[in-house]
Design a protein around this motif. Structure first.
Motif, PDB file in Angstrom:
ATOM      1  N   ASP A  48       1.015  -1.108  -0.328  1.00 53.28           N
ATOM      2  CA  ASP A  48       0.473   0.136  -0.316  1.00 53.28           C
ATOM      3  C   ASP A  48       1.067   0.939   0.415  1.00 53.28           C
ATOM      4  OD1 ASP A  48      -2.220  -1.398  -0.188  1.00 53.28           O
ATOM      5  OD2 ASP A  48      -2.660  -1.072   1.552  1.00 53.28           O
ATOM      6  N   GLY A  49       2.156   1.216   0.699  1.00 54.07           N
ATOM      7  CA  GLY A  49       2.760   2.151   0.500  1.00 54.07           C
ATOM      8  C   GLY A  49       3.112   2.936  -0.943  1.00 54.07           C
ATOM      9  N   PRO A  50       4.249   3.473  -0.474  1.00 47.92           N
ATOM     10  CA  PRO A  50       4.136   4.541  -2.099  1.00 47.92           C
ATOM     11  C   PRO A  50       6.029   4.152  -2.640  1.00 47.92           C
ATOM     12  CG  PRO A  50       4.696   6.530  -0.490  1.00 47.92           C
ATOM     13  CD  PRO A  50       4.246   5.120   0.300  1.00 47.92           C
ATOM     14  N   ASP A  51       6.752   3.929  -3.656  1.00 44.31           N
ATOM     15  CA  ASP A  51       7.132   3.157  -4.524  1.00 44.31           C
ATOM     16  C   ASP A  51       9.210   3.682  -3.758  1.00 44.31           C
ATOM     17  OD1 ASP A  51       6.166   0.497  -4.796  1.00 44.31           O
ATOM     18  OD2 ASP A  51       6.039   1.315  -6.859  1.00 44.31           O
ATOM     19  N   TYR A  52       8.631   5.189  -3.390  1.00 47.12           N
ATOM     20  CA  TYR A  52       9.873   5.829  -3.664  1.00 47.12           C
ATOM     21  C   TYR A  52       9.128   7.149  -2.545  1.00 47.12           C
ATOM     22  CZ  TYR A  52       7.689   8.215  -7.613  1.00 47.12           C
ATOM     23  OH  TYR A  52       7.017   8.715  -8.312  1.00 47.12           O
ATOM     24  N   GLN A  66      -4.806   2.116  -4.799  1.00 49.09           N
ATOM     25  CA  GLN A  66      -4.833   3.194  -4.167  1.00 49.09           C
ATOM     26  C   GLN A  66      -5.543   4.184  -4.859  1.00 49.09           C
ATOM     27  OE1 GLN A  66      -1.345   5.170  -3.379  1.00 49.09           O
ATOM     28  NE2 GLN A  66      -1.003   4.532  -0.988  1.00 49.09           N
ATOM     29  N   GLN A  67      -5.477   4.480  -6.111  1.00 46.21           N
ATOM     30  CA  GLN A  67      -6.506   5.278  -6.685  1.00 46.21           C
ATOM     31  C   GLN A  67      -7.796   4.230  -6.858  1.00 46.21           C
ATOM     32  OE1 GLN A  67      -4.567   5.887 -10.574  1.00 46.21           O
ATOM     33  NE2 GLN A  67      -3.832   7.561 -10.001  1.00 46.21           N
ATOM     34  N   LEU A  68      -7.256   3.098  -7.077  1.00 49.33           N
ATOM     35  CA  LEU A  68      -8.940   2.102  -7.557  1.00 49.33           C
ATOM     36  C   LEU A  68      -9.238   1.917  -5.775  1.00 49.33           C
ATOM     37  CD1 LEU A  68      -6.991  -0.166  -9.366  1.00 49.33           C
ATOM     38  CD2 LEU A  68      -9.069   0.711 -10.062  1.00 49.33           C
ATOM     39  N   ARG A  69      -8.775   2.504  -5.210  1.00 53.57           N
ATOM     40  CA  ARG A  69      -9.332   2.423  -3.983  1.00 53.57           C
ATOM     41  C   ARG A  69      -9.836   2.997  -3.606  1.00 53.57           C
ATOM     42  NH1 ARG A  69      -5.521   0.606  -0.529  1.00 53.57           N
ATOM     43  NH2 ARG A  69      -5.452  -0.856  -1.577  1.00 53.57           N
ATOM     44  N   ILE A  71     -11.296   5.217  -6.048  1.00 59.76           N
ATOM     45  CA  ILE A  71     -12.521   5.842  -6.385  1.00 59.76           C
ATOM     46  C   ILE A  71     -13.738   4.704  -5.520  1.00 59.76           C
ATOM     47  CG2 ILE A  71     -13.381   5.424  -9.060  1.00 59.76           C
ATOM     48  CD1 ILE A  71     -11.073   6.194  -9.997  1.00 59.76           C
ATOM     49  N   LYS A  72     -13.593   3.964  -5.253  1.00 61.00           N
ATOM     50  CA  LYS A  72     -14.405   2.870  -4.825  1.00 61.00           C
ATOM     51  C   LYS A  72     -15.047   3.150  -3.546  1.00 61.00           C
ATOM     52  CE  LYS A  72     -13.835  -1.616  -4.830  1.00 61.00           C
ATOM     53  NZ  LYS A  72     -13.673  -2.617  -4.346  1.00 61.00           N
ATOM     54  N   GLN A  73     -14.034   4.397  -2.917  1.00 62.94           N
ATOM     55  CA  GLN A  73     -14.823   4.955  -1.880  1.00 62.94           C
ATOM     56  C   GLN A  73     -15.910   5.224  -1.736  1.00 62.94           C
ATOM     57  OE1 GLN A  73     -14.556   3.431   1.701  1.00 62.94           O
ATOM     58  NE2 GLN A  73     -13.104   1.780   0.637  1.00 62.94           N
ATOM     59  N   GLN A  74     -14.915   6.409  -2.899  1.00 59.22           N
ATOM     60  CA  GLN A  74     -16.010   8.222  -3.751  1.00 59.22           C
ATOM     61  C   GLN A  74     -17.479   7.521  -4.242  1.00 59.22           C
ATOM     62  OE1 GLN A  74     -13.475   9.021  -6.021  1.00 59.22           O
ATOM     63  NE2 GLN A  74     -12.403  11.094  -4.440  1.00 59.22           N
ATOM     64  N   ASP A  75     -17.120   6.202  -4.917  1.00 63.19           N
ATOM     65  CA  ASP A  75     -18.684   5.765  -5.478  1.00 63.19           C
ATOM     66  C   ASP A  75     -19.608   5.522  -3.936  1.00 63.19           C
ATOM     67  OD1 ASP A  75     -17.956   5.735  -7.462  1.00 63.19           O
ATOM     68  OD2 ASP A  75     -16.733   3.414  -8.065  1.00 63.19           O
ATOM     69  N   TYR A  76     -18.921   4.342  -3.088  1.00 63.01           N
ATOM     70  CA  TYR A  76     -19.753   3.804  -2.004  1.00 63.01           C
ATOM     71  C   TYR A  76     -20.535   5.441  -1.514  1.00 63.01           C
ATOM     72  CZ  TYR A  76     -17.737  -0.151  -2.106  1.00 63.01           C
ATOM     73  OH  TYR A  76     -17.621  -2.023  -2.615  1.00 63.01           O
ATOM     74  N   ALA A  77     -19.118   6.464  -0.840  1.00 65.48           N
ATOM     75  CA  ALA A  77     -19.798   7.946  -0.019  1.00 65.48           C
ATOM     76  C   ALA A  77     -20.819   8.430  -1.051  1.00 65.48           C
ATOM     77  CB  ALA A  77     -18.724   8.779  -0.200  1.00 65.48           C
TER      78      ALA A  77
END
Length: 122
Positions: A48-52, A66-69, A71-77
């Motif tokens: 989950d953390g950044p590569d750098y 993270q982007q997909l998660r 977007i999914k959370q925004q859809d839920y909201a």
């Protein structure tokens, strides 16, 4: 705790071979007992953390998961807000319906025939 052993036997070309997955099962059970996810690659600081990171403190771009998660959370909201507003509308409509029925009953009672003559003076 007794050691958990599972053996699978596969028949291939007349030869048999045994597969043991005891270590994997024990690792999974340990992770679950400690409150971690069953699959260690599904989530965590390494996935989950950044590569750098930038040395000057700039934020790193979001990872694909993270982007997909997000977007999914925004859809839920948005879905929650939409359903909540529909529920409030339905509650208000029901209350209005009950109020209108009560007003109709009151109007019928007010408009019924009134007594005349001596009974009116009482």
């Amino acid at each position: 705790m007794a050691l958990l052993q599972m053996f699978r036997t596969a028949q291939t070309n007349g030869a048999t071979r045994s597969l043991c997955c005891t270590a994997a099962l024990q690792s999974k059970e340990w992770r679950l007992s400690k409150g971690f996810s069953a699959n260690r690659t599904a989530e965590g600081i390494l996935t989950d953390g950044p590569d750098y990171t930038f040395l000057d403190g700039r934020p790193t771009p979001l990872l694909k998961k993270q982007q997909l998660r997000m977007i999914k959370q925004q859809d839920y909201a948005t879905k929650i807000v939409e359903l909540t507003s529909e529920l409030e509308f339905a509650k208000n409509r029901y209350q209005d319906k009950i109020r209108m029925e009560q007003e109709e009953r009151d109007a019928v009672l007010r408009n019924r025939l009134k007594p005349k003559g001596k009974q009116l003076k009482k």
